[in-house]
Enzyme design. Structure first.
Site, short mmCIF file in Angstrom:
data_model
loop_
_atom_site.label_atom_id
_atom_site.label_comp_id
_atom_site.label_asym_id
_atom_site.label_seq_id
_atom_site.Cartn_x
_atom_site.Cartn_y
_atom_site.Cartn_z
CD GLU A 252 38.70 39.74 29.75
OE1 GLU A 252 38.63 40.58 30.84
OE2 GLU A 252 38.98 40.28 28.72
CB SER A 253 36.42 39.70 35.55
OG SER A 253 36.38 39.63 37.56
CB SER A 254 32.35 42.60 37.24
OG SER A 254 31.17 42.83 37.96
CB ALA B 73 31.82 36.90 33.15
CG HIS C 122 40.10 36.57 37.36
ND1 HIS C 122 38.89 35.34 37.25
CD2 HIS C 122 39.20 37.82 38.27
CE1 HIS C 122 37.43 36.07 37.58
NE2 HIS C 122 38.24 37.82 37.93
#
Ligand SMILES: *[C@@H]1O[C@H](CO)[C@@H](O)[C@H](O)[C@H]1NC(C)=O
Ligand SMILES: *[C@@H]1O[C@H](CO)[C@@H](O)[C@H](O)[C@H]1NC(C)=O
Length: 316
Positions: A148-150, A152, A286
């Protein structure tokens, strides 16, 4: 007792079908019980390795690498997902990476991390996977990455830098591999985050190919999620990621199929080809949260829920 006879009877009745364990949606997130592994190989940036190995390991288990967001740790992310219970059900090995200091982002910006065996976080993560494959007699053709996020962003980086290692990737609200490049370790690229990096599929593909020069093999299947009100990583990221992987796979970059409410409510699935899907979240900021069932289905570890016989124990 009565219920075990019933279970045995139903099991006989349904033999020949894949027996369904409880649906993932009925599982509770698991309390953290990861094990840290100290010496897993070359680890130039000092990242940390944790594993979760189920009681009943498959004969040649798949290995799933899971990558947390900034401000998270391996165990906080593990505790918020259902991957532990799903590993128990399906016998795969989980590897959770963790950045050197708690709460840091993954390095998706340095030339080291963006180069095959270049000496950044990506090298350490690749060595975790190699360690797990060897230790648990894993199936090297069934290695997967998600985050997820970083995490991802790092998922896309791993797919680009170690395409020979991963069969499929699923990322929740990240950026195209290389978009965050600053040349510095753990740099923040505000142009990329702000949606101002715009490249053609051919330019993106050339940047990816430079991360592993000379590699001519296949790249992992890619599934990209993004929310349409994401204020942290601009919504243009979605199209840039689709362009990057369309360039890699030689797809035209226009959806061949659009499926509304898939894999869930307020999500639209765009299918660009067998190896690339984009999932657009309506009203999601986000991040679009991890969907373990869908990721493991994309990886081929799970059958789609709709294909699995469900038993109702409480209904007789
Ligand atoms: C992404 O591409 C699609 C199709 O080309 C387009 O309709 C859409 O507006 C683009 N999205 C953004 C955020 O630019
Ligand atoms: C997750 O994906 C599965 C299919 O793989 C779907 O049945 C489920 O509804 C999804 N969950 C959410 C919250 O979107």
């Amino acid at each position: 007792m009565r219920s075990s006879n019933l279970v045995a009877g139903l099991a006989a009745l349904f033999s020949g079908f894949a027996m369904a364990a409880p649906a993932a949606d009925q599982l509770e997130p698991r309390a953290g019980s990861l094990t840290q592994v100290q010496d897993f190989g070359k680890n130039p940036s000092g990242i940390k390795m944790f594993t979760y190995v189920p009681a009943k390991l498959a004969a040649k288990p798949p290995v799933v690498l899971v990558l947390h967001a900034c401000a998270w740790t391996a165990s906080s992310f593990f505790g918020s997902t259902k991957y532990g219970q799903m590993a128990e059900q399906h016998g795969f090995v989980l590897v959770f990476g963790q950045t050197p200091k708690d709460g840091e982002c993954w390095d998706v910006s340095s030339d080291q991390t963006l180069t095959h065996e270049g000496g950044g976080d990506s090298t350490g993560l690749a060595n975790m996977v190699r360690y797990a494959l060897k230790k648990y007699n894993g199936d090297a053709t069934r290695v997967f990455v998600t985050g997820e996020s970083s995490g991802a962003m790092m998922t896309q980086v791993m797919a680009a830098v170690y395409p020979d290692m991963f069969a499929a990737a699923s990322e929740f609200s990240g950026e195209p591999a290389g978009c965050f490049r600053t040349g510095s370790v753990r740099g923040w690229n505000s142009q990329c985050a702000g949606g101002q990096v715009n490249k053609s599929p051919a330019e993106w593909a050339a940047q990816v190919h430079k991360m592993y020069p000379g590699y001519t093999g296949a790249y992992p299947k890619m599934q990209v999620y993004h929310g349409d009100v994401d204020k942290t990583l601009n919504i243009n990221s979605f199209n840039e990621s689709i362009k990057e992987w369309s360039g890699i796979f030689g797809y035209p970059g226009t959806a061949k199929q659009t499926i509304n409410n898939s894999p869930g409510a307020r999500l639209t699935k765009y299918i660009y080809g067998d190896r690339l899907q984009g999932i657009w979240g309506h009203g999601f900021g986000h991040v679009v949260p991890t969907n373990e069932t869908e990721a493991l289905t994309w990886f081929g570890i799970l059958w789609h829920a709709g294909h699995v016989v469900k038993l109702c124990f409480g209904c007789i």
